[in-house]
Design a protein around this motif. Structure first.
Motif, PDB file in Angstrom:
ATOM      1  N   LEU A 223     -17.866  29.489  19.723  1.00 23.46           N
ATOM      2  CA  LEU A 223     -17.209  30.576  19.002  1.00 23.46           C
ATOM      3  C   LEU A 223     -17.373  30.409  17.493  1.00 23.46           C
ATOM      4  N   SER A 224     -17.981  29.306  17.065  1.00 23.38           N
ATOM      5  CA  SER A 224     -17.959  28.975  15.633  1.00 23.38           C
ATOM      6  C   SER A 224     -18.477  30.074  14.695  1.00 23.38           C
ATOM      7  N   PRO A 225     -19.473  30.888  15.083  1.00 24.05           N
ATOM      8  CA  PRO A 225     -19.844  31.958  14.145  1.00 24.05           C
ATOM      9  C   PRO A 225     -18.693  32.929  13.892  1.00 24.05           C
ATOM     10  N   MET A 226     -17.946  33.264  14.974  1.00 29.00           N
ATOM     11  CA  MET A 226     -16.816  34.188  14.809  1.00 29.00           C
ATOM     12  C   MET A 226     -15.702  33.536  14.000  1.00 29.00           C
ATOM     13  N   ILE A 227     -15.476  32.231  14.246  1.00 30.55           N
ATOM     14  CA  ILE A 227     -14.433  31.538  13.485  1.00 30.55           C
ATOM     15  C   ILE A 227     -14.802  31.532  12.003  1.00 30.55           C
ATOM     16  N   ALA A 228     -16.072  31.226  11.720  1.00 33.51           N
ATOM     17  CA  ALA A 228     -16.521  31.250  10.324  1.00 33.51           C
ATOM     18  C   ALA A 228     -16.303  32.632   9.725  1.00 33.51           C
ATOM     19  N   TYR A 229     -16.593  33.664  10.513  1.00 28.47           N
ATOM     20  CA  TYR A 229     -16.434  35.034  10.025  1.00 28.47           C
ATOM     21  C   TYR A 229     -14.977  35.346   9.678  1.00 28.47           C
ATOM     22  N   VAL A 230     -14.052  34.997  10.585  1.00 31.03           N
ATOM     23  CA  VAL A 230     -12.648  35.331  10.290  1.00 31.03           C
ATOM     24  C   VAL A 230     -12.094  34.475   9.155  1.00 31.03           C
ATOM     25  N   VAL A 231     -12.602  33.246   9.014  1.00 28.38           N
ATOM     26  CA  VAL A 231     -12.131  32.406   7.904  1.00 28.38           C
ATOM     27  C   VAL A 231     -12.625  32.981   6.577  1.00 28.38           C
ATOM     28  N   ILE A 232     -13.890  33.361   6.532  1.00 26.33           N
ATOM     29  CA  ILE A 232     -14.438  33.890   5.276  1.00 26.33           C
ATOM     30  C   ILE A 232     -13.755  35.208   4.901  1.00 26.33           C
ATOM     31  N   THR A 233     -13.657  36.144   5.865  1.00 27.33           N
ATOM     32  CA  THR A 233     -12.989  37.409   5.535  1.00 27.33           C
ATOM     33  C   THR A 233     -11.513  37.160   5.207  1.00 27.33           C
ATOM     34  N   GLY A 234     -10.923  36.143   5.857  1.00 31.81           N
ATOM     35  CA  GLY A 234      -9.531  35.802   5.569  1.00 31.81           C
ATOM     36  C   GLY A 234      -9.357  35.344   4.131  1.00 31.81           C
ATOM     37  N   PHE A 235     -10.270  34.508   3.654  1.00 30.95           N
ATOM     38  CA  PHE A 235     -10.182  34.042   2.267  1.00 30.95           C
ATOM     39  C   PHE A 235     -10.415  35.191   1.290  1.00 30.95           C
ATOM     40  N   ILE A 236     -11.392  36.043   1.604  1.00 27.65           N
ATOM     41  CA  ILE A 236     -11.672  37.163   0.695  1.00 27.65           C
ATOM     42  C   ILE A 236     -10.432  38.066   0.602  1.00 27.65           C
ATOM     43  N   GLY A 237      -9.866  38.390   1.784  1.00 31.94           N
ATOM     44  CA  GLY A 237      -8.660  39.217   1.791  1.00 31.94           C
ATOM     45  C   GLY A 237      -7.499  38.509   1.113  1.00 31.94           C
ATOM     46  N   GLY A 238      -7.392  37.203   1.352  1.00 31.82           N
ATOM     47  CA  GLY A 238      -6.273  36.438   0.799  1.00 31.82           C
ATOM     48  C   GLY A 238      -6.289  36.399  -0.720  1.00 31.82           C
ATOM     49  N   PHE A 239      -7.475  36.325  -1.302  1.00 35.18           N
ATOM     50  CA  PHE A 239      -7.541  36.302  -2.766  1.00 35.18           C
ATOM     51  C   PHE A 239      -7.207  37.659  -3.357  1.00 35.18           C
ATOM     52  N   LYS A 240      -7.196  38.691  -2.508  1.00 35.18           N
ATOM     53  CA  LYS A 240      -6.845  40.016  -3.007  1.00 35.18           C
ATOM     54  C   LYS A 240      -5.421  40.413  -2.595  1.00 35.18           C
ATOM     55  N   GLU A 241      -4.634  39.441  -2.175  1.00 39.80           N
ATOM     56  CA  GLU A 241      -3.262  39.699  -1.741  1.00 39.80           C
ATOM     57  C   GLU A 241      -2.467  40.404  -2.844  1.00 39.80           C
ATOM     58  N   TYR A 242      -1.813  41.459  -2.492  1.00 39.29           N
ATOM     59  CA  TYR A 242      -0.996  42.163  -3.482  1.00 39.29           C
ATOM     60  C   TYR A 242       0.050  43.047  -2.803  1.00 39.29           C
ATOM     61  N   THR A 243      -0.424  43.992  -1.953  1.00 33.81           N
ATOM     62  CA  THR A 243       0.503  44.981  -1.411  1.00 33.81           C
ATOM     63  C   THR A 243       1.553  44.358  -0.492  1.00 33.81           C
ATOM     64  N   SER A 244       1.216  43.260   0.200  1.00 32.91           N
ATOM     65  CA  SER A 244       2.230  42.674   1.081  1.00 32.91           C
ATOM     66  C   SER A 244       3.405  42.151   0.257  1.00 32.91           C
ATOM     67  N   ILE A 245       3.128  41.678  -0.955  1.00 31.64           N
ATOM     68  CA  ILE A 245       4.211  41.197  -1.809  1.00 31.64           C
ATOM     69  C   ILE A 245       5.016  42.375  -2.360  1.00 31.64           C
ATOM     70  N   VAL A 246       4.304  43.454  -2.721  1.00 29.87           N
ATOM     71  CA  VAL A 246       5.011  44.660  -3.163  1.00 29.87           C
ATOM     72  C   VAL A 246       5.895  45.176  -2.030  1.00 29.87           C
ATOM     73  N   GLY A 247       5.409  45.074  -0.800  1.00 29.43           N
ATOM     74  CA  GLY A 247       6.189  45.536   0.348  1.00 29.43           C
ATOM     75  C   GLY A 247       7.525  44.827   0.440  1.00 29.43           C
ATOM     76  N   ILE A 248       7.532  43.529   0.270  1.00 26.99           N
ATOM     77  CA  ILE A 248       8.773  42.773   0.438  1.00 26.99           C
ATOM     78  C   ILE A 248       9.602  42.735  -0.847  1.00 26.99           C
ATOM     79  N   PHE A 249       8.972  42.492  -1.978  1.00 30.40           N
ATOM     80  CA  PHE A 249       9.750  42.291  -3.201  1.00 30.40           C
ATOM     81  C   PHE A 249       9.750  43.495  -4.131  1.00 30.40           C
ATOM     82  N   GLY A 250       8.986  44.526  -3.814  1.00 28.03           N
ATOM     83  CA  GLY A 250       8.903  45.648  -4.729  1.00 28.03           C
ATOM     84  C   GLY A 250       8.029  45.276  -5.915  1.00 28.03           C
ATOM     85  N   GLU A 251       7.965  46.168  -6.893  1.00 32.49           N
ATOM     86  CA  GLU A 251       7.034  45.919  -7.991  1.00 32.49           C
ATOM     87  C   GLU A 251       7.515  44.839  -8.942  1.00 32.49           C
TER      88      GLU A 251
END
Lengths: 309, 294
Positions: A223-251
């Motif tokens: 499964l390692s190609p898929m695991i690598a894929y979800v880890v890489i997309t996870g990091f890319i998405g994680g570095f762009k984290e923003y709206t989830s924090i706005v959701g909980i704490f507001g602006e």
């Protein structure tokens, strides 16, 4: 003759996309580079005709600004914690799903549900669940999470309200981000597992291998190609984290007593826009791009050694 | 003879033990999955039952897991407090127009890349794919300045036009178009069918599932978009649903009227649930190939 007519026609088909891409994709790339390297570039003053020197003043300003490191730390911490946790959890859930027949489709449907939700809206639900109102010592209302803690005899925790600690906030964010990240990872990993040749498992069964051995020695490597894929997309998405924090704490990007404490890289970029601080925002965006690029390259390098294609 | 029966007995106990073992494992597998499923579903359940409680009941020290008096009026209050009617209308206008235009552009572009020959085709396509690596935030800064200079702030245009072209959708549809045998195209050419007619009568019907996936993801994107609408169209007349929800209930913590807030959240979430229930297949198919939210 015919050939050139055909060429002309192809460009006609492409025209709408190309015009829009030139204005809203190509020009921004050039312009972001330009603004980032013009010292103290400001949108308003540029319109007024001011000229700016070429230099790296914006980058210096970004790095010297103390809030920048707060944002960078929050973003990096959230990434480093949530990506492994959600990947491991998704791996366990999808291998469990893969081993059952009865209810498999039904459970799969449930596990994918968080994906189609609105991260601001459900963030508000999480905020309600972790909320607590207390006057000095008497708790007026507690969210369900503290109710459960108290039911089991624990002390209620101030998760997200005024006066809460940084790590209490982070725990809530981590839970929410993992909850949000699971569906996509389960979808990809389960899809990968279902395409693994059944013969490997039959052979392992004949050898009498244990389940955990099968998971780590057969499923994970294949499964390692898929695991690598979800880890890489996870990091890319994680570095762009923003709206989830706005959701909980507001602006506020933090509890009422400490606004901005949970701000992220993306939040930092957007904060600069209404002030017309385009130079600083561009420099920060380029730094973000650089970080994402480096993390992705490291991930690819690691997976090159570990991934069995 | 005696030895053989002993061996058989041993075999039987071994299989019996492994059968018990596998039943236990099965039971634990189901237990684990059900516990996880409950955790995943719990926020939705809590949203719905909280939205139906009275404020007094919501504050109970021992929470009720089913509302004592069902307060449908919370929904009416949420609808007016958040001005949801206006927000729904705005979002539907933006979502429908941008989806339609985006589909037309995507189909034309994907067709050119899949079927037509022109100079620099491969270079151009590689260039398009390369832009997918760049984080969107990098574009946003300049795009904000651009739409500002076009005087587009607080219009529907600013919510629709900048995001009409999605390289990912072009890529997805081009792959689909490439799977349609070229012989069909050549035969159509011999018959004198025009490109547009061929596109409309052959290629589009054959790639309908992909087009449906694109439509759903694009509509969901409009529904869930927050950052850009918040930045460029934050007035009452053009505010979109997610931004409007956040804007109407600024306080997420403290002594807030949570039942009404949860009713508003539920109203925003229900359309997404409906889409999911009926069009799950297309969403999963589109998402498994993208990794892009919305």
């Amino acid at each position: 003759m015919v050939d050139s007519k055909k060429q002309w026609k192809a460009w006609l088909y492409l025209a709408p996309a190309i015009v829009l891409l030139l204005v809203f994709t190509v020009w921004p790339i050039i312009n972001t580079l330009r603004m980032a390297f013009l010292d103290n570039y400001n949108g308003m003053r540029a319109v007024a005709g001011e000229k700016f020197n070429i230099g790296i003043e914006n980058f210096k300003k970004v790095v010297e600004f103390k809030d920048f490191f707060v944002c960078l730390k929050n973003t990096a911490l959230l990434c480093v914690i949530t990506v492994p946790v959600s990947t491991l959890l998704a791996l366990l859930i999808s291998s469990a799903l893969n081993s059952i027949k009865f209810l498999q489709k039904f459970l799969q449907t449930i596990f994918f549900l968080p994906y189609v939700t609105n991260s601001i809206a459900i963030g508000m639900v999480f905020a309600a669940m972790f909320n607590m109102v207390r006057t000095v010592r008497i708790i007026q209302t507690a969210g369900i999470v503290n109710n459960v803690i108290m039911f089991f005899g624990g002390q209620p925790v101030n998760w997200i309200n005024a006066g809460s600690t940084y790590w209490a906030n982070m725990v809530v964010m981590i839970i929410y981000i993992v909850w949000n990240a699971l569906p996509f990872k389960i979808l990809i990993l389960l899809g990968g597992m279902q395409s693994i040749n059944k013969q490997y498992y039959d052979a392992a069964k004949v050898d009498g291998s244990s389940r955990s051995r099968i998971l780590w020695k057969i499923t994970v490597p294949l499964l390692s190609p898929m695991i690598a894929y979800v880890v890489i997309t996870g990091f890319i998405g994680g570095f762009k984290e923003y709206t989830s924090i706005v959701g909980i704490f507001g602006e506020n990007m933090g509890p009422a007593s400490a606004a901005g404490r949970l701000n992220t890289m993306v939040g930092y970029i957007y904060d600069a826009l209404p002030n017309n601080d385009y130079g600083r925002a561009s420099a920060a965006a380029l730094i973000l791009f650089g970080i994402i690029l480096i993390v992705t390259l490291i991930n690819l390098q690691v997976s090159k050694k570990r991934v069995h294609y | 003879m005696a030895q053989k029966t002993m061996k058989e007995q041993k075999m039987q106990t071994v299989t019996a033990r492994s059968r018990i073992g596998s039943t236990v494992v099965k039971a634990f597998t189901y237990l684990f999955l059900i516990v996880m499923a409950v955790i995943v579903l719990f926020p939705f359940y809590w949203m719905i039952i909280s939205s139906l409680k009275t404020l007094a009941e919501y504050k109970w020290a021992k929470p009720s897991f089913w509302p004592q008096t069902v307060m449908w009026s919370n929904y009416a209050e949420a609808f007016t407090t958040a001005n949801l009617g206006r927000l729904f209308t705005n979002t539907v206008i933006v979502g429908v127009i941008s989806t339609l235009l985006s589909l037309v552009i995507t189909v034309l572009t994907a067709f050119a890349f899949a079927r037509l020959e022109f100079k620099g085709k491969n270079v151009l396509f590689a260039g398009l794919l390369a832009t997918m690596m760049i984080p969107g935030e990098l574009f946003t800064i300049t795009n904000y300045a651009t739409v500002n200079s076009f005087h587009w702030l607080n219009t529907y245009t600013v919510l629709i036009v900048p995001f009409l072209v999605s390289v990912f959708y072009i890529y997805l549809l081009r792959q689909n178009f490439l799977q349609i045998p070229n012989e069909l195209y050549l035969a159509a050419k011999v018959d004198g069918t025009s490109d547009l007619k061929y596109l409309w009568t052959v290629m589009i019907p054959l790639s309908l599932p992909t087009l449906i996936s694109i439509t759903i993801l694009k509509m969901m994107g409009a529904w869930n978009s927050y950052i850009w609408p918040r930045l460029v169209a934050n007035d009452d007349a053009h505010r979109m649903i997610t931004n409007g929800l956040r804007n109407a209930f600024k306080d997420t913590t403290g002594d807030v009227n949570f039942p009404v807030q949860m009713a508003a959240v539920a109203l925003v979430s229900f359309p997404l649930f409906l889409v999911y229930i009926f069009l799950r297949k297309y969403i999963m198919k589109g998402v498994s190939r993208s990794g892009i939210k919305g």
